[in-house]
Design an enzyme around this catalytic site. Structure first.
Site, PDB file in Angstrom:
ATOM      1  N   GLY A  12      -4.647  -0.414   4.990  1.00  0.00           N
ATOM      2  CA  GLY A  12      -5.542   0.043   3.927  1.00  0.00           C
ATOM      3  C   GLY A  12      -6.371   1.270   4.271  1.00  0.00           C
ATOM      4  O   GLY A  12      -7.407   1.500   3.653  1.00  0.00           O
ATOM      5  N   ASN A  14      -5.586   4.412   3.702  1.00  0.00           N
ATOM      6  CA  ASN A  14      -5.569   5.307   2.531  1.00  0.00           C
ATOM      7  C   ASN A  14      -6.467   4.765   1.425  1.00  0.00           C
ATOM      8  O   ASN A  14      -7.157   5.524   0.748  1.00  0.00           O
ATOM      9  CB  ASN A  14      -4.139   5.492   2.002  1.00  0.00           C
ATOM     10  CG  ASN A  14      -3.387   6.566   2.756  1.00  0.00           C
ATOM     11  OD1 ASN A  14      -3.592   7.755   2.528  1.00  0.00           O
ATOM     12  ND2 ASN A  14      -2.527   6.147   3.676  1.00  0.00           N
ATOM     13  N   ARG A  92       6.179  -3.388  -1.643  1.00  0.00           N
ATOM     14  CA  ARG A  92       6.923  -4.211  -2.596  1.00  0.00           C
ATOM     15  C   ARG A  92       7.404  -3.289  -3.731  1.00  0.00           C
ATOM     16  O   ARG A  92       6.667  -2.399  -4.151  1.00  0.00           O
ATOM     17  CB  ARG A  92       5.941  -5.251  -3.149  1.00  0.00           C
ATOM     18  CG  ARG A  92       6.532  -6.400  -3.866  1.00  0.00           C
ATOM     19  CD  ARG A  92       5.461  -7.462  -4.043  1.00  0.00           C
ATOM     20  NE  ARG A  92       5.125  -8.084  -2.769  1.00  0.00           N
ATOM     21  CZ  ARG A  92       5.876  -9.001  -2.160  1.00  0.00           C
ATOM     22  NH1 ARG A  92       6.982  -9.415  -2.720  1.00  0.00           N
ATOM     23  NH2 ARG A  92       5.507  -9.509  -0.999  1.00  0.00           N
ATOM     24  N   HIS A 110       4.148   8.246   0.096  1.00  0.00           N
ATOM     25  CA  HIS A 110       5.198   7.843   1.040  1.00  0.00           C
ATOM     26  C   HIS A 110       5.181   8.803   2.234  1.00  0.00           C
ATOM     27  O   HIS A 110       5.114  10.021   2.041  1.00  0.00           O
ATOM     28  CB  HIS A 110       6.559   7.879   0.337  1.00  0.00           C
ATOM     29  CG  HIS A 110       7.669   7.433   1.230  1.00  0.00           C
ATOM     30  ND1 HIS A 110       7.885   6.104   1.548  1.00  0.00           N
ATOM     31  CD2 HIS A 110       8.604   8.142   1.911  1.00  0.00           C
ATOM     32  CE1 HIS A 110       8.916   6.024   2.372  1.00  0.00           C
ATOM     33  NE2 HIS A 110       9.364   7.225   2.608  1.00  0.00           N
TER      34      HIS A 110
HETATM   35  C1  GRF Z   1       0.930   5.266   4.451  1.00  0.00           C
HETATM   36  O1  GRF Z   1       1.467   6.048   5.477  1.00  0.00           O
HETATM   37  C2  GRF Z   1       1.654   5.472   3.168  1.00  0.00           C
HETATM   38  O2  GRF Z   1       2.309   6.707   3.085  1.00  0.00           O
HETATM   39  C3  GRF Z   1       2.698   4.387   3.164  1.00  0.00           C
HETATM   40  O3  GRF Z   1       2.116   3.315   3.820  1.00  0.00           O
HETATM   41  C4  GRF Z   1       1.125   3.782   4.721  1.00  0.00           C
HETATM   42  C5  GRF Z   1      -0.089   2.982   4.442  1.00  0.00           C
HETATM   43  O4  GRF Z   1      -1.052   3.143   5.449  1.00  0.00           O
HETATM   44  N1  GRF Z   1       3.133   4.076   1.832  1.00  0.00           N
HETATM   45  P1  GRF Z   1      -2.500   2.543   5.264  1.00  0.00           P
HETATM   46  O5  GRF Z   1      -2.344   1.052   4.962  1.00  0.00           O
HETATM   47  O6  GRF Z   1      -3.121   3.274   4.117  1.00  0.00           O
HETATM   48  O7  GRF Z   1      -3.201   2.792   6.556  1.00  0.00           O
END
Ligand code: GRF
Length: 188
Positions: A12, A14, A92, A110
């Site tokens: 989490g 991001n 998912r 992504h």
């Molecule tokens: C990110 O690198 C995003 O691109 C991918 O999953 C990762 C999530 O990282 N879809 P976090 O949980 O936000 O640390």
């Protein structure tokens, strides 16, 4: 105010970065109604608690089917009048129930330069490819795995002294700028 929900399955970071942008007034006119997680042990839950963001924990295994699971999510989202769904490490595929309810209103980030390296371990795939650079992509979500229309990408070098860990860190740093920038432009 545009209401958004953020979906995550794991760390989490991001999610927390977007929360901090909202808190600091860098993402104006956006309210985060809640964090939605599909795993009761997702570390993202702790980050949400720290920032006083409500959390909905719904594990698909507790539902009769994916359709039932997603109906529950749509009910919650509609109760909260959510307009956009922001996927941030939600591991998912989105099914028809959610896609139909939020057509054109679901974003994902992504960690590769799509269409390269879809699916899991995108950073590992790029690291092992011999490519000289990789990056991150924000795209609309459709029924495929990382196949929706690309909105924006940012790239970084893969240098000879990178390890998987340093490369992961580089990509994350890109993401912490890229995702809020795209949200500011698209989420209206
Ligand atoms: C990110 O690198 C995003 O691109 C991918 O999953 C990762 C999530 O990282 N879809 P976090 O949980 O936000 O640390």
């Amino acid at each position: 105010m545009v209401k958004i929900a953020i979906f995550a399955s794991g760390s989490g970071s991001n999610f927390e970065n977007i929360v901090e942008h909202v808190e600091q007034g860098k993402l104006k006119d956006i309210t985060i109604t809640a964090l939605y997680v599909d795993k009761a042990n997702a570390y993202a839950i702790h980050r949400a608690e720290k920032h006083h963001i409500p959390v909905h924990i719904n594990e698909p295994k507790d539902f009769e089917s994916k359709v039932h699971y997603e109906h529950k999510l749509v009910d919650l989202l509609q109760q909260e009048q959510v307009e956009w769904i922001i996927l941030a490490g939600y591991m998912r595929l989105i099914g028809d129930t959610l896609l139909n309810a939020y057509e054109g209103k679901i974003l994902n980030i992504h960690p590769s330069l799509l269409p390269k390296y879809k699916g899991i371990d995108a950073i590992g795939q790029a690291f092992n490819s011999g490519d000289k650079f990789t990056g991150s992509t924000v795209h609309y979500v459709d029924s495929g795995m990382d196949t929706g229309e690309i909105i924006a990408q940012q790239q970084c070098d893969i240098s000879t002294d990178d390890t998987i860990e340093t490369l992961e860190d580089k990509v994350k740093q890109l993401e912490y700028n890229l995702y809020p920038n795209v949200i500011a432009k698209i989420v209206k």
